[in-house]
Design a protein around this motif. Structure first.
Motif, PDB file in Angstrom:
ATOM      1  N   GLU A  50      11.442   9.708  -3.972  1.00 23.48           N
ATOM      2  CA  GLU A  50      10.471   8.917  -3.201  1.00 23.48           C
ATOM      3  C   GLU A  50       9.467   8.239  -4.137  1.00 23.48           C
ATOM      4  O   GLU A  50       9.093   7.087  -3.933  1.00 23.48           O
ATOM      5  N   ASP A  53      10.967   5.220  -5.717  1.00 28.48           N
ATOM      6  CA  ASP A  53      11.001   4.105  -4.764  1.00 28.48           C
ATOM      7  C   ASP A  53       9.626   3.453  -4.631  1.00 28.48           C
ATOM      8  O   ASP A  53       9.511   2.215  -4.610  1.00 28.48           O
ATOM      9  N   VAL A  54       8.584   4.286  -4.538  1.00 28.76           N
ATOM     10  CA  VAL A  54       7.230   3.758  -4.400  1.00 28.76           C
ATOM     11  C   VAL A  54       6.830   2.978  -5.650  1.00 28.76           C
ATOM     12  O   VAL A  54       6.240   1.895  -5.570  1.00 28.76           O
ATOM     13  N   GLN A  56       8.750   1.437  -7.773  1.00 27.60           N
ATOM     14  CA  GLN A  56       9.475   0.167  -7.790  1.00 27.60           C
ATOM     15  C   GLN A  56       8.841  -0.826  -6.806  1.00 27.60           C
ATOM     16  O   GLN A  56       8.642  -2.001  -7.135  1.00 27.60           O
ATOM     17  N   ASP A  57       8.509  -0.345  -5.613  1.00 29.60           N
ATOM     18  CA  ASP A  57       7.906  -1.198  -4.591  1.00 29.60           C
ATOM     19  C   ASP A  57       6.548  -1.722  -5.055  1.00 29.60           C
ATOM     20  O   ASP A  57       6.233  -2.909  -4.905  1.00 29.60           O
ATOM     21  N   ALA A  58       5.734  -0.828  -5.639  1.00 30.58           N
ATOM     22  CA  ALA A  58       4.398  -1.242  -6.099  1.00 30.58           C
ATOM     23  C   ALA A  58       4.504  -2.294  -7.192  1.00 30.58           C
ATOM     24  O   ALA A  58       3.759  -3.289  -7.191  1.00 30.58           O
ATOM     25  N   LEU A  60       7.022  -4.350  -7.722  1.00 33.08           N
ATOM     26  CA  LEU A  60       7.517  -5.598  -7.121  1.00 33.08           C
ATOM     27  C   LEU A  60       6.384  -6.366  -6.450  1.00 33.08           C
ATOM     28  O   LEU A  60       6.305  -7.598  -6.538  1.00 33.08           O
ATOM     29  N   ARG A  61       5.479  -5.623  -5.792  1.00 35.39           N
ATOM     30  CA  ARG A  61       4.334  -6.278  -5.164  1.00 35.39           C
ATOM     31  C   ARG A  61       3.426  -6.909  -6.205  1.00 35.39           C
ATOM     32  O   ARG A  61       2.859  -7.977  -5.979  1.00 35.39           O
ATOM     33  N   THR A  85      -0.193   1.859  -4.493  1.00 35.57           N
ATOM     34  CA  THR A  85       0.628   3.058  -4.575  1.00 35.57           C
ATOM     35  C   THR A  85       0.175   4.105  -3.562  1.00 35.57           C
ATOM     36  O   THR A  85       0.995   4.705  -2.854  1.00 35.57           O
ATOM     37  N   LEU A  88       1.183   3.058  -0.059  1.00 38.63           N
ATOM     38  CA  LEU A  88       2.620   3.243   0.158  1.00 38.63           C
ATOM     39  C   LEU A  88       2.954   4.720   0.362  1.00 38.63           C
ATOM     40  O   LEU A  88       3.764   5.078   1.224  1.00 38.63           O
ATOM     41  N   ARG A  92       4.437   6.691   3.781  1.00 43.27           N
ATOM     42  CA  ARG A  92       5.623   7.555   3.778  1.00 43.27           C
ATOM     43  C   ARG A  92       5.306   8.944   4.302  1.00 43.27           C
ATOM     44  O   ARG A  92       6.101   9.537   5.036  1.00 43.27           O
TER      45      ARG A  92
END
Length: 199
Positions: A50, A53-54, A56-58, A60-61, A85, A88, A92
């Motif tokens: 998890e 994933d977070v 990577q998402d942060a 990307l943002r 972060t 996100l 979750r």
């Protein structure tokens, strides 16, 4: 550029260079911030997949923000990433609350004796489990202050609250951790009356 003393103008220049296609700028930003974002997400979620994933998402943002990043906007890249972060992670956690003890955690590489290793691991797991029992905002404040080592002013920016509210959340979180861990004092090898939580 270091994590402990970020320069918003330098960060903005790197983001502008990245937006213009400079791969070295992207590499510098990723090297500086991806480990920090992952570590914070892991401490909030206690789940490696998890947290990945977070992270990577942060990031990307952040890449999406690069073309319009405003160095005069107030927040440093580090502060902005901590805030994203944390949000996100909280999203979750609200969707699926973990329960039970955390999964197996890695043992440090400096290899103390087996008994010391097992005790250190037990303490770490107990602390991680206790952190997961705190309300989201208390856990976030405690992690940012006592594990990430940030000051109250930066934490206030990340959490969008005042410094006094940070102090209150941190104090309440530490008291709650002490109460949660107090019953495990003997099992964890603490011989005085204060539960040492490594905070």
């Amino acid at each position: 550029m270091t994590q402990s003393n970020t320069d918003p103008a330098a960060e903005a220049a790197l983001l502008k260079a990245y937006a213009a296609g400079d791969t070295d700028a992207a590499r510098s930003l990723a090297t500086a911030y991806t480990p920090l974002v992952f570590a914070h997400a892991f401490r909030m979620l206690n789940d490696r997949a998890e947290a990945e994933d977070v992270a990577q998402d942060a990031m990307l943002r952040l890449w999406r923000q690069a073309p319009g990043w405003d160095a005069q906007g107030g927040a440093s890249v580090r502060t902005w990433l901590y805030r994203v972060t944390a949000n996100l992670c909280i999203d979750r956690l609200r969707k699926t609350r973990p329960d039970g003890l955390p999964e197996e955690l890695e043992v440090a590489d400096d290899r103390p004796g087996v008994e010391a290793q097992m005790q250190a691991k037990a303490r770490h797991m107990a602390l991680e489990d206790a952190l997961m029992q705190l309300p989201d905002r208390q856990r976030q404040a405690v992690v940012l202050r006592h594990i990430e080592g940030l000051g109250n002013t930066e934490i206030a920016q990340i959490m969008d609250i005042g410094p006094r509210a940070v102090e209150s959340l941190t104090a309440r979180g530490k008291r709650a951790l002490s109460a949660i861990l107090s019953g495990q004092r003997r099992d964890l090898g603490y011989i005085d009356d204060t539960v040492e939580t490594s905070l």
